[in-house]
Every structure is written in C-alpha cells, then in structure tokens.
Design a protein around this motif. Structure first.
Motif, PDB file in Angstrom:
ATOM      1  N   GLY A   1      10.988 -11.758  -2.262  1.00 23.17           N
ATOM      2  CA  GLY A   1      11.409 -10.660  -3.108  1.00 23.17           C
ATOM      3  C   GLY A   1      10.876  -9.304  -2.704  1.00 23.17           C
ATOM      4  O   GLY A   1      11.089  -8.332  -3.424  1.00 23.17           O
ATOM      5  N   PHE A   2      10.212  -9.217  -1.569  1.00 24.60           N
ATOM      6  CA  PHE A   2       9.671  -7.930  -1.146  1.00 24.60           C
ATOM      7  C   PHE A   2      10.750  -7.010  -0.584  1.00 24.60           C
ATOM      8  O   PHE A   2      10.626  -5.793  -0.666  1.00 24.60           O
ATOM      9  N   VAL A   3      11.741  -7.585   0.033  1.00 23.21           N
ATOM     10  CA  VAL A   3      12.854  -6.790   0.535  1.00 23.21           C
ATOM     11  C   VAL A   3      14.164  -7.431   0.109  1.00 23.21           C
ATOM     12  O   VAL A   3      14.218  -8.606  -0.258  1.00 23.21           O
ATOM     13  N   GLU A   4      15.194  -6.624   0.174  1.00 19.55           N
ATOM     14  CA  GLU A   4      16.537  -7.141  -0.095  1.00 19.55           C
ATOM     15  C   GLU A   4      17.314  -7.064   1.198  1.00 19.55           C
ATOM     16  O   GLU A   4      17.340  -6.022   1.859  1.00 19.55           O
ATOM     17  N   LEU A   5      17.953  -8.162   1.569  1.00 20.04           N
ATOM     18  CA  LEU A   5      18.700  -8.210   2.822  1.00 20.04           C
ATOM     19  C   LEU A   5      20.152  -7.900   2.539  1.00 20.04           C
ATOM     20  O   LEU A   5      20.852  -8.697   1.919  1.00 20.04           O
ATOM     21  N   GLN A   6      20.614  -6.760   3.020  1.00 20.33           N
ATOM     22  CA  GLN A   6      22.014  -6.406   2.829  1.00 20.33           C
ATOM     23  C   GLN A   6      22.760  -6.682   4.123  1.00 20.33           C
ATOM     24  O   GLN A   6      22.481  -6.050   5.145  1.00 20.33           O
ATOM     25  N   PRO A   7      23.710  -7.600   4.081  1.00 18.36           N
ATOM     26  CA  PRO A   7      24.421  -8.015   5.287  1.00 18.36           C
ATOM     27  C   PRO A   7      25.043  -6.838   6.019  1.00 18.36           C
ATOM     28  O   PRO A   7      25.754  -6.043   5.420  1.00 18.36           O
ATOM     29  N   GLY A   8      24.740  -6.763   7.284  1.00 22.16           N
ATOM     30  CA  GLY A   8      25.309  -5.707   8.096  1.00 22.16           C
ATOM     31  C   GLY A   8      24.645  -4.360   7.941  1.00 22.16           C
ATOM     32  O   GLY A   8      24.974  -3.424   8.658  1.00 22.16           O
ATOM     33  N   ARG A   9      23.699  -4.268   7.005  1.00 23.31           N
ATOM     34  CA  ARG A   9      23.069  -2.980   6.760  1.00 23.31           C
ATOM     35  C   ARG A   9      21.581  -2.993   7.079  1.00 23.31           C
ATOM     36  O   ARG A   9      21.063  -2.033   7.636  1.00 23.31           O
ATOM     37  N   GLY A  10      20.904  -4.038   6.731  1.00 22.14           N
ATOM     38  CA  GLY A  10      19.490  -4.109   7.063  1.00 22.14           C
ATOM     39  C   GLY A  10      18.642  -4.631   5.921  1.00 22.14           C
ATOM     40  O   GLY A  10      19.153  -5.135   4.921  1.00 22.14           O
TER      41      GLY A  10
ATOM     42  N   VAL B   1       0.824  -1.205   0.000  1.00 21.71           N
ATOM     43  CA  VAL B   1       0.000   0.000   0.000  1.00 21.71           C
ATOM     44  C   VAL B   1       0.858   1.255   0.000  1.00 21.71           C
ATOM     45  O   VAL B   1       0.323   2.353  -0.115  1.00 21.71           O
ATOM     46  N   GLY B   2       2.159   1.086   0.128  1.00 21.17           N
ATOM     47  CA  GLY B   2       3.037   2.222  -0.048  1.00 21.17           C
ATOM     48  C   GLY B   2       3.455   2.904   1.237  1.00 21.17           C
ATOM     49  O   GLY B   2       3.995   4.005   1.204  1.00 21.17           O
ATOM     50  N   GLU B   3       3.217   2.257   2.370  1.00 18.63           N
ATOM     51  CA  GLU B   3       3.686   2.855   3.612  1.00 18.63           C
ATOM     52  C   GLU B   3       5.206   2.947   3.625  1.00 18.63           C
ATOM     53  O   GLU B   3       5.772   3.858   4.217  1.00 18.63           O
ATOM     54  N   PHE B   4       5.836   1.999   2.945  1.00 20.77           N
ATOM     55  CA  PHE B   4       7.281   2.055   2.779  1.00 20.77           C
ATOM     56  C   PHE B   4       7.596   2.213   1.302  1.00 20.77           C
ATOM     57  O   PHE B   4       7.047   1.498   0.460  1.00 20.77           O
ATOM     58  N   SER B   5       8.460   3.149   1.017  1.00 23.74           N
ATOM     59  CA  SER B   5       8.825   3.385  -0.375  1.00 23.74           C
ATOM     60  C   SER B   5       9.991   2.494  -0.766  1.00 23.74           C
ATOM     61  O   SER B   5      10.656   1.892   0.084  1.00 23.74           O
ATOM     62  N   ASP B   6      10.228   2.459  -2.045  1.00 23.62           N
ATOM     63  CA  ASP B   6      11.328   1.661  -2.565  1.00 23.62           C
ATOM     64  C   ASP B   6      12.648   2.173  -1.988  1.00 23.62           C
ATOM     65  O   ASP B   6      12.918   3.373  -2.012  1.00 23.62           O
ATOM     66  N   GLY B   7      13.424   1.248  -1.445  1.00 20.39           N
ATOM     67  CA  GLY B   7      14.713   1.618  -0.888  1.00 20.39           C
ATOM     68  C   GLY B   7      14.687   1.914   0.599  1.00 20.39           C
ATOM     69  O   GLY B   7      15.749   2.040   1.216  1.00 20.39           O
ATOM     70  N   ASP B   8      13.514   2.030   1.174  1.00 21.97           N
ATOM     71  CA  ASP B   8      13.419   2.287   2.609  1.00 21.97           C
ATOM     72  C   ASP B   8      14.005   1.120   3.402  1.00 21.97           C
ATOM     73  O   ASP B   8      13.854  -0.037   3.026  1.00 21.97           O
ATOM     74  N   ARG B   9      14.649   1.479   4.516  1.00 24.67           N
ATOM     75  CA  ARG B   9      15.142   0.425   5.395  1.00 24.67           C
ATOM     76  C   ARG B   9      14.095   0.126   6.448  1.00 24.67           C
ATOM     77  O   ARG B   9      13.509   1.044   7.036  1.00 24.67           O
ATOM     78  N   LEU B  10      13.837  -1.130   6.668  1.00 31.56           N
ATOM     79  CA  LEU B  10      12.889  -1.528   7.714  1.00 31.56           C
ATOM     80  C   LEU B  10      13.641  -1.588   9.040  1.00 31.56           C
ATOM     81  O   LEU B  10      14.492  -2.459   9.237  1.00 31.56           O
ATOM     82  N   ASP B  11      13.332  -0.666   9.915  1.00 34.96           N
ATOM     83  CA  ASP B  11      14.069  -0.580  11.167  1.00 34.96           C
ATOM     84  C   ASP B  11      13.584  -1.639  12.151  1.00 34.96           C
ATOM     85  O   ASP B  11      12.394  -1.743  12.449  1.00 34.96           O
TER      86      ASP B  11
ATOM     87  N   LEU C   1      10.865 -10.846  14.280  1.00 35.45           N
ATOM     88  CA  LEU C   1      10.828  -9.838  13.228  1.00 35.45           C
ATOM     89  C   LEU C   1      11.861 -10.149  12.147  1.00 35.45           C
ATOM     90  O   LEU C   1      11.573 -10.090  10.941  1.00 35.45           O
ATOM     91  N   ARG C   2      13.039 -10.522  12.575  1.00 32.54           N
ATOM     92  CA  ARG C   2      14.087 -10.848  11.609  1.00 32.54           C
ATOM     93  C   ARG C   2      13.708 -12.089  10.806  1.00 32.54           C
ATOM     94  O   ARG C   2      14.056 -12.202   9.622  1.00 32.54           O
ATOM     95  N   GLU C   3      13.002 -13.009  11.436  1.00 35.58           N
ATOM     96  CA  GLU C   3      12.516 -14.165  10.684  1.00 35.58           C
ATOM     97  C   GLU C   3      11.572 -13.726   9.577  1.00 35.58           C
ATOM     98  O   GLU C   3      11.635 -14.202   8.447  1.00 35.58           O
ATOM     99  N   ALA C   4      10.701 -12.793   9.931  1.00 34.34           N
ATOM    100  CA  ALA C   4       9.780 -12.268   8.916  1.00 34.34           C
ATOM    101  C   ALA C   4      10.560 -11.594   7.796  1.00 34.34           C
ATOM    102  O   ALA C   4      10.212 -11.727   6.616  1.00 34.34           O
TER     103      ALA C   4
END
Lengths: 240, 240
Positions: free
Chosen positions: B73-82, B37-47, B62-65
């Motif tokens: 494919g909804f998010v990209e996991l960047q090691p050490g970054r989020g 629905v767009g609450e998070f934009s492309d590139g946003d980090r999920l804190d 949460l991390r499991e989710a």
DNA sequence: GTCAACGGTTTTGTATACAATTTTGATTTT
DNA sequence: AAAATCAAAATTGTATACAAAACCGTTGAC
C-alpha cells in the motif's frame, strides 16, 4: 502553475487508463484457478519456462504474476529456488475463517452504528435479492447475490481500509465458501442468517449484528464438518 | 542526500537457503523508508531509470520492489503510467488503527482463552522487560521491547494466520506508532496498559483482555490529537 | 481563444540475452 | 554401500534491447 486545472485528454483518458498491465493479472487469475482446481498440488514448483510457453508470454510478466500470487498467499517464493504452491492446510483454513468471522463481525458492528438510510435501503435490496435467488434454488445464482450482500456489508462499515481487507480475505476464501453453499438446506440457513444480520443492523443493535455476522461466517458445528469433508473431496479429484 | 538509498553489500559467506532475491527486498525497504521520511511526496511518480541509477541495479529488480510496495500500500501502480506514492491520509490512518485495535483485541481475547503456562511465562518476561526499559527512560529501547510484547501477543492468539496478518499491519503502522511513544508520559501510559492486558490474560478474562488491548491501540482522546499533530509535524519537515 | 490532431520524446511493458545459483547425477572415497 | 565431490545441466536472477504506450509541445482548424 494553474495548468493542473486543465486536463486535455480527460474525455478520452477514461478509457486509456486501465488498458495495459492486464497480462500479469490475467496470468495470475488463471494460475489461481489452476491451483485451486488441483492442477498443481501442494509443494509443486511452478516452472517458469513451461508456463511461459503455455501462456505465450516471456518470463518477465510471468514472474510478476508469481509475485502477486505470493502476496495473496497462493504460492511461496523461495529465493533462488522458485515459486512453490501453498495449499492451505485444514488448520490454516480454520484459522482464516476465524479471522474472516471476526472481520465480518466488526463490519456488522460498525454498520449498525454508522449505516445511513440510503445505504440501508441498498443493503435491504441486496438481502431481498438473495431471497429471490434462494427461491430460485440455483446455488450459483445465490452465490453471486451472496457476494453482493457481503460486499455491501464491508462497505457499510464506513471504514474503507477494513472493507478492502475484508474483501481481500473474502476473495481468498471464495472457493471454499462456494463449496459450503452446495450442502442440503445450506442456502436456507444462509438466508436466515442474512435476515438476522439485516434486522440487527436495522435496529441499530451493534452487539446483535456483530454476533449474527460472526455466527454466519464462523465454521463451527455442522459447518466445520462440512468444510472438512469438502476439503477431503477436493483432494480426491485433483484435476477437474 | 542519497546516503539512505545506498544498499548494504551482499555477503557471500552465507550459504543458507534464503540468500538471493534479497535485492528487491532491500530496495523495497530503502524506498519504504524514503517514502516515509518524506523524500517523496504523496502523488509523486517513482522514476524507474532515476532509481535504477541510484541503486545501481537494472529496472527489473526495481520493478519487483515496486510491486511489493504496491502490495503493502505504499505506492499505487497505474498501468502504463508508473508507480505513484500513496501517503495515508489522516482518515486512512484512523481507519487502519481502528482495524489494528480490533485485531489486537481479538488476539488478546484468544490469548486469554488459549495461552499455555510456558507462553504466559515468556509473555510476562517481555512485559517486565518493557518495564525495565521504561525505567531506563529511552523511548527507543522501550520501542523495541514494546515490539516484542506485541509480537508475542499475536503469537499467543494460537492462530498463526491472525498473527501473521496482525504483524503485517503492525509493521505498516510502525512509523506512526513510533512517533506516538515520544510524547510526555506516553511510555508510562503504554506500560500501564501492557500490565492491564497481561493481568487480564493471566486471569483468563477474555473480555477484559480484549477491551484492554483495544484501548491500548485505539487512537481516541489524547492519542488521536497526538497522532494528528505528529502527522502535521511530519508533513512540515519533508526530507529529514 | 479553445480544442483537436500530430509527431517527437519520454516512459513503461515485454522479450531476450547473459550471469549466478541450484540441482542432478556420475564418480570417487571412506 | 553411504557419503562426499565435482562438473554438466537446469533454473532462477539480472541486465539490456526492443516494442508499445503515454506525455508534451507545437501546429492548425473552427
């Protein structure tokens, strides 16, 4: 507002990026291999504490590896019960190869329509490398050139999502595919089929390319019986 | 503002096997929806800490989710970054629909060859239910009957691995597909195409069935422009 | 002024502690 | 003897604590 244009640590940042988070990944690969070689049988539960000790990590990264394994279909995660290994049954394997054949077929069809000259050049090179490996006679060498051939075919589809999905399934079938190449004359047959695919793509004949790629991957006739006997043999020798 | 993020209370009365491990799953679905629905934009980090507080859980589930979201494919996991949200670009969407079309096409082809009388009966029933929903005129009702139609088509392939993969991709494209049905006359067109698919399968004409299913899913002509305008509109209204 | 280096702050990755659930096995009941 | 019961043990799910890495603003050198 324009600070995003200035990237302070870009030069060193290249190396910094893919540094951590390797732990769960390593564990995942180790477990994948262990599962395939038969260290764990179908239905076995992967014990968290035992494996924690074995890998010298806590349960946290281990459980992450479990989730990745579940996403790839190697284990089934039963809530509150644990991670149970899932060896594909012969039926499942045939089904997976059937889908793989169709995906490669589609890749080849698109490649015949979309492939550019420079890509074609690279693809032809990979095919020739396969031939060189075939002459060498070592199935392992041929295997790696074969991997490259297929990876390029996926890319050549011009659909990166398709390429990614095809590579994913290819990887999952990798161990079984590897066994397939060891039979007598299998390398020669594979090589011939590669040439057929290449020629069809080169000629821009998408239908022929699709058919050739499908036949190459499809497990029918001798390939089917080979696969079945390989499965049976793998079952006999549980722990290599 | 946060209402969509509130998790339903867990029932304790259920004693069935699949009772636990629901937490990460619920979070995953909530985040999927929030991302779409767009609450998070492309590139946003999920804190992690922020979301932990919102969901009233610790970082662990949460991390499991996050991992599950990454696998989809909804998010990209960047090691050490989020975890960074990845909205599919128009190009990616077209690619995904191209693959979806080919999978449904293959399902239909196999269904035409393999479908049994009782399955056909059920499939015809689902098609008729779609027609009833179409007459009703409510896109949401039609949407659910449409879901059933496609689910049955996947099953009808007789290849459960294919059915599973098709359902997975279908689910991933679900929100975009849903938008597609809202256009003027789209329900009628969809219904006609369903009939065409059913008739081809009924006649055992695998080529016709494959072509009909491909055309049904393929985004070409008006469907393409519709999809693009829907994407643009979804981008305009970030948080619904 | 630009760039590199540095230390405090924030955030992620891992280990451990704790809670909740399932399994197990002995005991009792029918 | 088979089934049901129930408490102890084992195992998974979750929270928290701690370690390591990344981020960020400042400082200082050129």
């Amino acid at each position: 507002m324009y600070t995003i244009l200035i990237l302070p640590n870009t030069k060193k940042g290249v190396k910094l990026h893919a540094m951590k988070q390797r732990r769960a990944n390593q564990i995942q690969e180790a477990l994948e291999h262990a599962i395939f070689v038969g260290e764990f049988s179908d239905g076995d539960r992967l014990d968290e504490v035992t494996l924690s000790n074995r890998f010298n990590v806590s349960r946290t990264p281990l459980r992450e590896a479990f989730q990745a394994l579940a996403a790839s279909g190697f284990v089934e995660l039963q809530p509150g019960r644990g991670a149970f290994v899932r060896h594909p049954s012969p039926t499942e394997l045939v089904e997976m190869f059937e889908v793989m054949a169709e995906m490669e077929s589609f890749c080849a069809r698109l490649a015949a329509r979309r492939m550019g000259p420079e890509e074609l050049q690279e693809f032809r090179k990979a095919t020739d490398d396969c031939d060189i490996a075939r002459e060498g006679g070592d199935p392992d060498v041929y295997y790696w050139e074969n991997e490259r051939f297929h990876a390029l075919l996926y890319q050549a589809s011009g659909n990166s999502f398709l390429a990614s999905e095809a590579a994913k399934l290819h990887r999952r079938l990798q161990p079984f595919r590897r066994l397939q190449l060891r039979g007598r004359g299998r390398m020669n047959q594979s090589m011939d089929e590669h040439r057929t695919i290449l020629n069809a793509i080169d000629a821009g004949d998408s239908n022929a390319a699709a058919a050739a790629a499908r036949d190459h991957v499809s497990v029918q006739g001798e390939k089917f019986t080979d696969l079945m006997s390989n499965i049976a043999r793998a079952k006999e020798k549980p722990a290599a």
